[in-house]
Design a protein around this motif. Structure first.
Motif, PDB file in Angstrom:
ATOM      1  N   TYR A   1       0.824  -1.215  -0.093  1.00 50.57           N
ATOM      2  CA  TYR A   1       0.112  -0.004   0.102  1.00 50.57           C
ATOM      3  C   TYR A   1       0.970   1.296   0.033  1.00 50.57           C
ATOM      4  O   TYR A   1       1.780   1.438   0.807  1.00 50.57           O
ATOM      5  CB  TYR A   1      -0.968  -0.046   1.483  1.00 50.57           C
ATOM      6  N   PHE A  42       5.554  14.055  -0.450  1.00 52.00           N
ATOM      7  CA  PHE A  42       5.867  12.934   0.402  1.00 52.00           C
ATOM      8  C   PHE A  42       5.289  11.508  -0.101  1.00 52.00           C
ATOM      9  O   PHE A  42       3.963  11.371  -0.313  1.00 52.00           O
ATOM     10  CB  PHE A  42       5.783  12.805   1.880  1.00 52.00           C
ATOM     11  N   ASP A  56       3.373   0.952   3.602  1.00 53.53           N
ATOM     12  CA  ASP A  56       3.120   0.620   4.828  1.00 53.53           C
ATOM     13  C   ASP A  56       4.413  -0.629   4.644  1.00 53.53           C
ATOM     14  O   ASP A  56       4.973  -0.909   3.978  1.00 53.53           O
ATOM     15  CB  ASP A  56       1.836  -0.259   4.708  1.00 53.53           C
ATOM     16  N   GLN A  62       1.826  -2.471  10.636  1.00 53.51           N
ATOM     17  CA  GLN A  62       0.781  -1.496  10.868  1.00 53.51           C
ATOM     18  C   GLN A  62       1.484  -0.481  11.124  1.00 53.51           C
ATOM     19  O   GLN A  62       1.318   0.535  11.887  1.00 53.51           O
ATOM     20  CB  GLN A  62       0.336  -2.208  12.340  1.00 53.51           C
ATOM     21  N   LYS A  63       2.491   0.059  10.159  1.00 47.69           N
ATOM     22  CA  LYS A  63       3.235   1.058  10.334  1.00 47.69           C
ATOM     23  C   LYS A  63       3.397   1.897   8.897  1.00 47.69           C
ATOM     24  O   LYS A  63       3.738   1.194   8.059  1.00 47.69           O
ATOM     25  CB  LYS A  63       4.579   1.168  10.917  1.00 47.69           C
ATOM     26  N   LEU A  64       3.221   3.234   8.925  1.00 53.54           N
ATOM     27  CA  LEU A  64       3.182   3.934   7.630  1.00 53.54           C
ATOM     28  C   LEU A  64       4.436   4.667   7.622  1.00 53.54           C
ATOM     29  O   LEU A  64       5.088   5.310   8.675  1.00 53.54           O
ATOM     30  CB  LEU A  64       2.204   4.886   7.354  1.00 53.54           C
ATOM     31  N   PHE A 123       7.522   7.222   5.812  1.00 55.55           N
ATOM     32  CA  PHE A 123       7.539   8.181   4.964  1.00 55.55           C
ATOM     33  C   PHE A 123       9.014   8.151   4.187  1.00 55.55           C
ATOM     34  O   PHE A 123       9.927   8.310   4.679  1.00 55.55           O
ATOM     35  CB  PHE A 123       7.043   9.594   5.449  1.00 55.55           C
ATOM     36  N   GLY A 124       8.763   8.581   2.956  1.00 50.10           N
ATOM     37  CA  GLY A 124       9.927   8.931   2.075  1.00 50.10           C
ATOM     38  C   GLY A 124      10.590  10.270   2.193  1.00 50.10           C
ATOM     39  O   GLY A 124       9.937  11.095   3.012  1.00 50.10           O
ATOM     40  N   TYR A 149       4.004  11.741  15.102  1.00 53.95           N
ATOM     41  CA  TYR A 149       5.184  11.813  14.074  1.00 53.95           C
ATOM     42  C   TYR A 149       6.000  12.815  14.585  1.00 53.95           C
ATOM     43  O   TYR A 149       5.397  13.938  14.934  1.00 53.95           O
ATOM     44  CB  TYR A 149       4.616  11.913  12.846  1.00 53.95           C
ATOM     45  N   GLN A 164       8.806  15.576  12.695  1.00 47.57           N
ATOM     46  CA  GLN A 164       9.345  15.972  11.667  1.00 47.57           C
ATOM     47  C   GLN A 164      10.472  16.979  11.776  1.00 47.57           C
ATOM     48  O   GLN A 164      10.484  18.072  12.820  1.00 47.57           O
ATOM     49  CB  GLN A 164       8.213  16.828  10.792  1.00 47.57           C
ATOM     50  N   PHE A 213      11.885  15.335   7.386  1.00 48.28           N
ATOM     51  CA  PHE A 213      11.822  14.075   7.562  1.00 48.28           C
ATOM     52  C   PHE A 213      10.632  13.685   8.417  1.00 48.28           C
ATOM     53  O   PHE A 213      10.864  14.059   9.617  1.00 48.28           O
ATOM     54  CB  PHE A 213      13.175  13.332   7.830  1.00 48.28           C
ATOM     55  N   LEU A 214       9.810  12.598   8.126  1.00 46.82           N
ATOM     56  CA  LEU A 214       8.680  12.483   9.042  1.00 46.82           C
ATOM     57  C   LEU A 214       8.878  10.937   9.496  1.00 46.82           C
ATOM     58  O   LEU A 214       9.016  10.178   8.682  1.00 46.82           O
ATOM     59  CB  LEU A 214       7.377  12.597   8.308  1.00 46.82           C
ATOM     60  N   ILE A 249       7.367   8.198  12.493  1.00 44.75           N
ATOM     61  CA  ILE A 249       6.419   7.674  13.423  1.00 44.75           C
ATOM     62  C   ILE A 249       7.240   7.564  14.647  1.00 44.75           C
ATOM     63  O   ILE A 249       8.143   7.027  15.019  1.00 44.75           O
ATOM     64  CB  ILE A 249       5.727   6.595  13.056  1.00 44.75           C
ATOM     65  N   ILE A 295       2.371   0.808  18.512  1.00 45.69           N
ATOM     66  CA  ILE A 295       3.679   1.014  18.183  1.00 45.69           C
ATOM     67  C   ILE A 295       4.492   2.019  18.981  1.00 45.69           C
ATOM     68  O   ILE A 295       3.926   3.068  19.434  1.00 45.69           O
ATOM     69  CB  ILE A 295       3.559   1.604  16.421  1.00 45.69           C
ATOM     70  N   GLU A 331       8.039   3.277  18.623  1.00 47.61           N
ATOM     71  CA  GLU A 331       9.254   3.211  17.530  1.00 47.61           C
ATOM     72  C   GLU A 331      10.490   3.654  18.271  1.00 47.61           C
ATOM     73  O   GLU A 331      11.102   4.664  17.789  1.00 47.61           O
ATOM     74  CB  GLU A 331       8.781   4.185  16.421  1.00 47.61           C
ATOM     75  N   PHE A 348       3.679  16.087  14.775  1.00 46.16           N
ATOM     76  CA  PHE A 348       2.336  15.932  14.190  1.00 46.16           C
ATOM     77  C   PHE A 348       1.363  14.820  14.656  1.00 46.16           C
ATOM     78  O   PHE A 348       2.106  13.796  15.047  1.00 46.16           O
ATOM     79  CB  PHE A 348       2.395  15.807  12.683  1.00 46.16           C
ATOM     80  N   LEU A 362      -4.639  -0.587  10.567  1.00 43.47           N
ATOM     81  CA  LEU A 362      -3.277  -0.467   9.832  1.00 43.47           C
ATOM     82  C   LEU A 362      -2.814   0.773   9.335  1.00 43.47           C
ATOM     83  O   LEU A 362      -2.605   1.811  10.119  1.00 43.47           O
ATOM     84  CB  LEU A 362      -3.755  -1.634   8.441  1.00 43.47           C
ATOM     85  N   THR A 363      -2.902   1.110   8.261  1.00 45.15           N
ATOM     86  CA  THR A 363      -2.632   2.364   7.499  1.00 45.15           C
ATOM     87  C   THR A 363      -3.600   3.182   7.016  1.00 45.15           C
ATOM     88  O   THR A 363      -4.433   3.885   7.705  1.00 45.15           O
ATOM     89  CB  THR A 363      -1.690   2.221   6.610  1.00 45.15           C
TER      90      THR A 363
END
Lengths: 111, 113
Positions: free
Chosen positions: A32, A89, A93, A97-99, A101-102, B35, B37, B42-43, B45, B56, B58, B90, B98-99
């Motif tokens: 995704y 951006f 996924d 369960q984590k997104l 980011f690039g 999140y 930044q 850069f973002l 989690i 989560i 992290e 953020f 999930l996402t």
């Protein structure tokens, strides 16, 4: 003014041009993918998403292309407008369960 | 009506202090996130909660403690602030675990002097 984002890749285009923003993702198991737009002083906003069973999806003036073979995602913006100026951006996924980011790309649109 | 709201929008404080950022969403979503930044945009989690349950964490220093009193609120408390904590934080929410599409707040810019 802000000094943030000085090292951000930047794409400069003229109003009316088509823009292509590229993204390389790292997780071959991702299924995704999402593109977000972040305007100055605001939070990221959803633009368009795509699942791994597709290689192209179109929205209003935007198209996302997915190449799973080389783990590459692109966002095409047709007839770019000054209001499209923002940081873009890609995100994917991780299957946990984590997104993720690039690195963002700054799009500058000149009138 | 703001969907995801954070307060304060700006926070300037000294090293060593403790501060909190609050987040509320009125979208009826089950999952909320924090999140960070950095100055390069850069973002990353930090945490996510689903129906008040932490799902989560992290690898964030334990000086950062999220709290979710109910599924519409997720607060972030930071103890013993350090210079490297300066960033924009953020809050976001999504429907489902999930996402899916994340809805972000406007961000809280924290500056540690």
């Amino acid at each position: 003014g802000e000094s943030v984002g000085l090292h951000l890749p930047t794409l400069s285009v003229q109003e009316g041009d088509n823009s292509i923003i590229n993204c390389a993702y790292s997780n071959s198991a991702s299924d995704y993918f999402i593109w977000y737009k972040q305007e100055s002083g605001k939070g990221p906003q959803f633009i368009i998403d795509i699942r791994s069973n597709m290689d192209k999806r179109q929205g209003q003036r935007v198209t996302v292309l997915l190449n799973k073979t080389v783990k590459h995602l692109s966002l095409q913006i047709a007839a770019t407008q000054p209001g499209d100026s923002a940081v873009y951006f890609c995100a994917w996924d991780t299957g946990f369960q984590k997104l993720v980011f690039g690195t963002g790309t700054r799009l500058l649109v000149s009138p | 009506d703001t969907a995801v709201s954070q307060t304060p929008k700006y926070l300037v404080t000294q090293m060593g202090n403790d501060k909190s950022i609050k987040c509320e969403q009125n979208l009826g979503h089950d999952t909320m996130y924090w999140y960070k930044q950095d100055s390069k945009k850069f973002l990353k989690i930090m945490f996510s909660y689903n129906n008040k349950e932490l799902i989560i964490n992290e690898t964030v220093p334990n000086r950062f403690s999220p709290k979710s009193p109910d599924k519409a609120h997720l607060n972030l408390h930071i103890n013993s602030l350090e210079l490297g904590d300066s960033a924009v934080y953020f809050c976001a929410s999504s429907q489902g675990r999930l996402t899916g599409e994340l809805f972000f707040g406007e961000g809280s810019r924290l500056t540690v002097l």
